[in-house]
Design a protein around this motif. Structure first.
Motif, PDB file in Angstrom:
ATOM      1  N   TRP A   3       0.820  -1.213   0.000  1.00  0.00           N
ATOM      2  CA  TRP A   3       0.000   0.000   0.000  1.00  0.00           C
ATOM      3  C   TRP A   3       0.849   1.256   0.000  1.00  0.00           C
ATOM      4  O   TRP A   3       0.460   2.284  -0.580  1.00  0.00           O
ATOM      5  CB  TRP A   3      -0.971  -0.004   1.178  1.00  0.00           C
ATOM      6  CG  TRP A   3      -0.353   0.156   2.529  1.00  0.00           C
ATOM      7  CD1 TRP A   3       0.137  -0.810   3.343  1.00  0.00           C
ATOM      8  CD2 TRP A   3      -0.191   1.388   3.245  1.00  0.00           C
ATOM      9  NE1 TRP A   3       0.627  -0.278   4.513  1.00  0.00           N
ATOM     10  CE2 TRP A   3       0.426   1.070   4.485  1.00  0.00           C
ATOM     11  CE3 TRP A   3      -0.488   2.715   2.961  1.00  0.00           C
ATOM     12  CZ2 TRP A   3       0.751   2.048   5.429  1.00  0.00           C
ATOM     13  CZ3 TRP A   3      -0.181   3.686   3.900  1.00  0.00           C
ATOM     14  CH2 TRP A   3       0.433   3.340   5.129  1.00  0.00           C
ATOM     15  N   THR A   4       2.039   1.226   0.595  1.00  0.00           N
ATOM     16  CA  THR A   4       2.877   2.437   0.629  1.00  0.00           C
ATOM     17  C   THR A   4       3.591   2.674  -0.702  1.00  0.00           C
ATOM     18  O   THR A   4       3.800   3.828  -1.112  1.00  0.00           O
ATOM     19  CB  THR A   4       3.927   2.348   1.743  1.00  0.00           C
ATOM     20  OG1 THR A   4       4.739   1.179   1.554  1.00  0.00           O
ATOM     21  CG2 THR A   4       3.271   2.305   3.102  1.00  0.00           C
ATOM     22  N   VAL A   8      -0.839   3.880  -2.489  1.00  0.00           N
ATOM     23  CA  VAL A   8      -0.757   5.315  -2.195  1.00  0.00           C
ATOM     24  C   VAL A   8      -0.245   6.115  -3.392  1.00  0.00           C
ATOM     25  O   VAL A   8      -0.861   7.127  -3.775  1.00  0.00           O
ATOM     26  CB  VAL A   8       0.125   5.556  -0.941  1.00  0.00           C
ATOM     27  CG1 VAL A   8       0.419   7.050  -0.774  1.00  0.00           C
ATOM     28  CG2 VAL A   8      -0.569   5.020   0.306  1.00  0.00           C
ATOM     29  N   PHE A  11      -2.990   6.354  -6.024  1.00  0.00           N
ATOM     30  CA  PHE A  11      -4.048   7.277  -5.609  1.00  0.00           C
ATOM     31  C   PHE A  11      -3.598   8.730  -5.778  1.00  0.00           C
ATOM     32  O   PHE A  11      -4.352   9.574  -6.288  1.00  0.00           O
ATOM     33  CB  PHE A  11      -4.423   7.016  -4.149  1.00  0.00           C
ATOM     34  CG  PHE A  11      -5.352   8.052  -3.574  1.00  0.00           C
ATOM     35  CD1 PHE A  11      -6.694   8.081  -3.930  1.00  0.00           C
ATOM     36  CD2 PHE A  11      -4.877   9.016  -2.692  1.00  0.00           C
ATOM     37  CE1 PHE A  11      -7.552   9.042  -3.413  1.00  0.00           C
ATOM     38  CE2 PHE A  11      -5.726   9.981  -2.163  1.00  0.00           C
ATOM     39  CZ  PHE A  11      -7.060   9.988  -2.529  1.00  0.00           C
ATOM     40  N   LEU A  12      -2.362   9.026  -5.371  1.00  0.00           N
ATOM     41  CA  LEU A  12      -1.848  10.390  -5.502  1.00  0.00           C
ATOM     42  C   LEU A  12      -1.738  10.799  -6.969  1.00  0.00           C
ATOM     43  O   LEU A  12      -2.006  11.957  -7.326  1.00  0.00           O
ATOM     44  CB  LEU A  12      -0.482  10.500  -4.814  1.00  0.00           C
ATOM     45  CG  LEU A  12      -0.486  10.325  -3.293  1.00  0.00           C
ATOM     46  CD1 LEU A  12       0.938  10.294  -2.759  1.00  0.00           C
ATOM     47  CD2 LEU A  12      -1.275  11.458  -2.635  1.00  0.00           C
ATOM     48  N   LEU A  22       4.651  12.254  -5.149  1.00  0.00           N
ATOM     49  CA  LEU A  22       4.067  10.940  -4.867  1.00  0.00           C
ATOM     50  C   LEU A  22       5.151   9.898  -4.608  1.00  0.00           C
ATOM     51  O   LEU A  22       4.980   8.979  -3.796  1.00  0.00           O
ATOM     52  CB  LEU A  22       3.116  10.513  -5.986  1.00  0.00           C
ATOM     53  CG  LEU A  22       3.644  10.182  -7.378  1.00  0.00           C
ATOM     54  CD1 LEU A  22       4.060   8.737  -7.481  1.00  0.00           C
ATOM     55  CD2 LEU A  22       2.556  10.467  -8.415  1.00  0.00           C
ATOM     56  N   GLY A  26       5.296   8.161  -0.878  1.00  0.00           N
ATOM     57  CA  GLY A  26       5.314   6.703  -0.762  1.00  0.00           C
ATOM     58  C   GLY A  26       6.531   6.204  -0.021  1.00  0.00           C
ATOM     59  O   GLY A  26       6.437   5.306   0.834  1.00  0.00           O
ATOM     60  N   LEU A  29       6.274   7.133   3.807  1.00  0.00           N
ATOM     61  CA  LEU A  29       5.358   6.235   4.516  1.00  0.00           C
ATOM     62  C   LEU A  29       5.994   4.868   4.736  1.00  0.00           C
ATOM     63  O   LEU A  29       5.800   4.236   5.789  1.00  0.00           O
ATOM     64  CB  LEU A  29       4.059   6.093   3.723  1.00  0.00           C
ATOM     65  CG  LEU A  29       3.122   7.306   3.724  1.00  0.00           C
ATOM     66  CD1 LEU A  29       1.945   7.078   2.792  1.00  0.00           C
ATOM     67  CD2 LEU A  29       2.624   7.588   5.144  1.00  0.00           C
ATOM     68  N   SER A  30       6.763   4.403   3.766  1.00  0.00           N
ATOM     69  CA  SER A  30       7.435   3.111   3.914  1.00  0.00           C
ATOM     70  C   SER A  30       8.446   3.156   5.045  1.00  0.00           C
ATOM     71  O   SER A  30       8.537   2.238   5.867  1.00  0.00           O
ATOM     72  CB  SER A  30       8.129   2.728   2.599  1.00  0.00           C
ATOM     73  OG  SER A  30       7.184   2.575   1.562  1.00  0.00           O
TER      74      SER A  30
END
Length: 422
Positions: A3-4, A8, A11-12, A22, A26, A29-30
């Motif tokens: 998801w990261t 994500v 989506f961005l 983006l 990503g 977040l990871s």
């Protein structure tokens, strides 16, 4: 991690987030939720992604392209091509393709070429063919700049794949000429069906006059490419010399450029260089995360398990890159995907130079494919044509370039015959 680094960023991208952002979001977040590596690694990877000598050539060729447009070099190249080919059916359309090819041998900046050629030739093209054909021709011809060396896309691929940039430049010559030739053939066929299309009879006096006037401009690609292919200079040094040559020609030969114009060109080049390199830096972090999590290895093993022959792999890659090109700019596509695909290319015994040209042609087509082809937005701004007209106008030219892509993909000798001589 899925998801990261997957959900994500997608989506961005869908909501219009800048590409570099983006990638960095990503990655951040990871690092925050999954990775156990210290966050300082982000800074180190960003720096490492830019610490590549080949990338020094990027600002020089961008600056050279800006100087070309401001110094009157592009206008003289267009006039010379018109004098040479204006007598052929659809001569103005053929001149458009030829001028884009010549300008591509100096700059490699597709969007700038669309702007320059569009302002100069679009009014005449509209009279001959109508807005749909004319806007489609201008938007798609500009993409030839990415394939004809020197090419910024090839520099980025060479840096990511650790491949020889002079060999990539040499490998792009014949494919670029093939694309230009097939585009011209289509334009000539359409011109023969349009009796009112512009066709200027050949005049030796006019040709000699335009050749004399354009000679300094015509020497610019010679200066760039001869230095590289004869081993006198690296691509970076050749780019620097091209900038010096552009300043001298524009300031002292054609006298169409002031020192204030030179400074403005440098400023615009610095901004565009920053836009490219920030994507390179952010994509380096993203690609590094994919690598340390074993994505390239898993991808290699998955493709190997499918037991695809090289031709099948290339077909899959072509389809994938054509889809990616609809949404990502060439810089992002090359910097992110090259590290993933190169292990597969070597595993299947495909020459990396040949693959680099195939990848370059794919991202060049992506410059004018809806919905996010950059050339389309430049053409809309410069030509004042609705996007719907542009979308319909590029379709036949996209089919021509995809046909050329298939020839380039499955006839590697076209690429390698000159590359192996370097």
């Amino acid at each position: 991690m899925i998801w990261t680094l997957g959900a994500v960023p997608l989506f961005l991208l869908a909501i219009g987030t800048p590409i570099f952002a983006l990638f960095l979001i990503g990655a951040a977040l990871s690092f925050a939720t999954v990775m156990t590596v210290p966050p300082i690694a982000v800074h180190q990877v960003i720096y490492g992604g830019l610490e590549n000598y080949a990338l020094l050539a990027v600002p020089f060729f961008i600056f050279g392209g800006e100087l070309m447009g401001r110094a009157g070099i592009a206008d003289r190249l267009i006039a010379w091509v018109l004098a040479l080919v204006g007598r052929t059916p659809g001569g103005l359309g053929v001149a458009t393709v030829g001028a884009c090819t010549l300008i591509g041998a100096i700059s490699g900046a597709s969007t700038a070429t669309v702007a320059v050629i569009g302002r100069a030739l679009y009014p005449g093209l509209v009279r001959d063919y109508g807005p749909r054909f004319a806007s489609g021709l201008v938007s798609t011809s500009g993409s030839i700049d990415i394939v004809i060396p020197p090419s910024i896309a090839m520099i980025l691929y060479g840096a990511a794949a650790e491949e020889s940039i002079p060999r990539l430049f040499a490998g792009g010559v014949l494919p670029g000429l093939l694309i230009a030739g097939m585009m011209c053939a289509y334009v000539i066929a359409q011109g023969a069906r349009a009796p009112g299309s512009t066709r200027v009879g050949f005049s030796l006096r006019r040709f000699v006059a335009t050749t004399r006037d354009a000679f300094p401009a015509l020497m610019m690609p010679v200066v760039i490419l001869a230095g590289i292919y004869l081993g006198w200079s690296s691509p970076t040094e050749a780019g620097g010399f091209a900038c010096l040559y552009g300043v001298i020609v524009g300031r002292f030969v054609y006298r169409e450029m002031s020192w204030a114009d030179v400074l403005d060109c440098a400023t615009r080049s610095a901004i565009l260089t920053a836009q490219i390199l920030i994507v390179v830096a952010a994509a380096a972090v993203f690609a590094w995360l994919l690598t340390v999590n074993g994505i390239p290895r898993a991808l290699t093993e998955g493709i190997a398990a499918l037991d695809l022959p090289p031709w099948g792999f290339l077909m899959v890659v072509n389809v994938m890159l054509l889809i990616v090109g609809c949404f990502l700019d060439p810089t992002s596509a090359i910097v992110v995907l090259t590290p993933l695909l190169i292990p597969l290319v070597k595993h299947l015994g495909i020459d990396p130079v040949h693959f680099g040209i195939v990848m370059t042609v794919n991202v060049a087509i992506g410059m004018f494919t809806p919905p996010f082809g950059l050339n389309l937005f430049v053409a809309r701004s410069v030509l004042g044509v609705p996007l719907e007209t542009l979308y319909r106008g590029v379709v036949p030219f996209a089919l021509v370039q995809i046909a050329a892509l298939l020839i380039i993909t499955y006839w590697p000798a076209l690429t390698l015959v000159l590359a192996r001589a370097i």
